[in-house]
Design an enzyme around this catalytic site. Sequence first.
Site, PDB file in Angstrom:
ATOM      1  N   PRO A   1      -4.134  -1.633   7.706  1.00  0.00           N
ATOM      2  CG  PRO A   1      -3.416  -2.880   6.023  1.00  0.00           C
ATOM      3  CD  PRO A   1      -4.246  -1.569   6.246  1.00  0.00           C
TER       4      PRO A   1
ATOM      5  CB  SER B   1       7.410   1.035   2.711  1.00  0.00           C
ATOM      6  OG  SER B   1       7.099   0.481   1.325  1.00  0.00           O
ATOM      7  CE  LYS B   2       1.211   0.991   7.020  1.00  0.00           C
ATOM      8  NZ  LYS B   2      -0.140   0.955   7.709  1.00  0.00           N
ATOM      9  NE  ARG B   3       3.956   2.568  -0.978  1.00  0.00           N
ATOM     10  CZ  ARG B   3       3.804   3.394   0.026  1.00  0.00           C
ATOM     11  NH1 ARG B   3       2.417   3.296   0.681  1.00  0.00           N
ATOM     12  NH2 ARG B   3       4.200   3.878   0.759  1.00  0.00           N
TER      13      ARG B   3
END
Length: 502
Positions: A14, A263-265
């Site tokens: 994504p 970050s994505k996390r």
Amino acid sequence: MSVRVRFAPSPTGPLHIGGVRTALYNYLFAKKHGGSFVLRIEDTDQSRYVSGAEDYIHDALEWMGIVPDESSKKMGAAGPYRQSERKALYIKHIELLLGSGNAYIAFDSPEELNTLRKDAERKGDAFIYNWKNRDRLQNSIALGDKETQERLSKGDPYVIRFRAYTSAEAQVLTLHDEVRGAVEIHVPLLDDKILVKQDGMPTYHLANVVDDHLMEITHVIRGEEWLPSMALHVLLYKAFGWVPPAFAHVPLILKPSGKGKLSKRDGAKLGFPVFPLTWDKETPGFKENGYLPGALTNYLALLGWNPGGQKELFSLKEIIDSFSLENITKSGGRFDPDRCKWFNQQVLHASAAKSLVPTLEKELYKRGIDAAGISLIDVVKLIQGRLTLLTDIWPEAEFFFVPPKSYDEKDVNKLWKEDTSEILTAISGLLGNTAAQSDEEIRALIKSWATENAVGLGKIMAPLRIALVGGMRGPDVFAVCSILGVAACVDRIKNATIHISL
Ligand code: GLU
């Protein structure tokens, strides 16, 4: 020449808001200059391909309202728009570079290169495959035509490298970045990057430059992480004999702490969305969490771009009008989830109430509730100022459609006195016999009853609210009465007096 920009994501998952902001800046710049915004899918690395990611990118841009003028879904003259469908073009162009001596064939295996790297490390050195040692390694420059042909006909695996520099060339290259200004590159430090991999697929660098040229891209606006590739890309343009586009590298979006790249996390970890749309449990989306695309574009635009002045709330049209690459900030923008929410709240409050009604309708539909007799637009108008996220609509509106099943104990203990039931029963009688409808009429009716009976308004309003809503929350109680209608108020008061006195 008209402006053409591109957003070139790799479909590896994504799209994170960093990518969304890059897309947004490209879109803004294109629209500001009456140009075109192209979406190119960079899917040459099949090992990182994630199914569904390309659709996600299209859906996310569409939701944000930054729809590409050309893409794999909207064919234009520069297509195809997926790199996996453009392989023949890369092959044709690598042949041009091989022919002009700007690229060469290299047979060194990854194991051999690893050994060289380790040997250099042991000596406190770094191994760079470039002009310093290329004529001692296993490539067409060192081996000569005959041996190269022999190895090729034997089927030896090879890559194709870019010949970045020879000692006959100028050492310093001054490049211009629209955000950072002059950037000096010491060319002898560059390595001879691989342009075609062993599997025959082009690397990002080759495909990206060939495509930007063939798609007539005038401005490359992309994340700062690509700044180190700018020199290589400019040298590739020169090797092809092409004029490079202008480059603008936009700063990173930083974590809320300001320490490091968002970050994505971080979203799942810190409890806020970092993706436009939900992808899976670990990746909550702005849309599903009640954000409006207009608020997100406003916030993201300002996270790395400074239009000057005090104004903070901009429509997309206003952002387009004042957007310029010069006003992109050089330092990273700290993502502040509370500020992002604030923008959402402001945009929600300024939205036409009508535009929020479908959200309420969906919530009712989902629960199989018939809103009979209750004006949804009136409900929205009354609660709109209490919303921060679109998902607040149901918690704020629920009591209009679902009578209280219980009453807040703390509020009851504090505000329900011995004479409350009696007072509310009188109010109920009053409401049951009136033609009053508007909140003003109901207010006047109850007020005059209170004066006539020498009862303080506070002794009526708080318990009335508990009876209608279930607790001490919600908007103006007379407005609530008006929307519910006096008949429903009578019922709710009756239920409350029975329930609470039990
Ligand atoms: N495919 C690259 C990415 O995923 C594009 C970089 C560029 O815009 O040149 O970010």
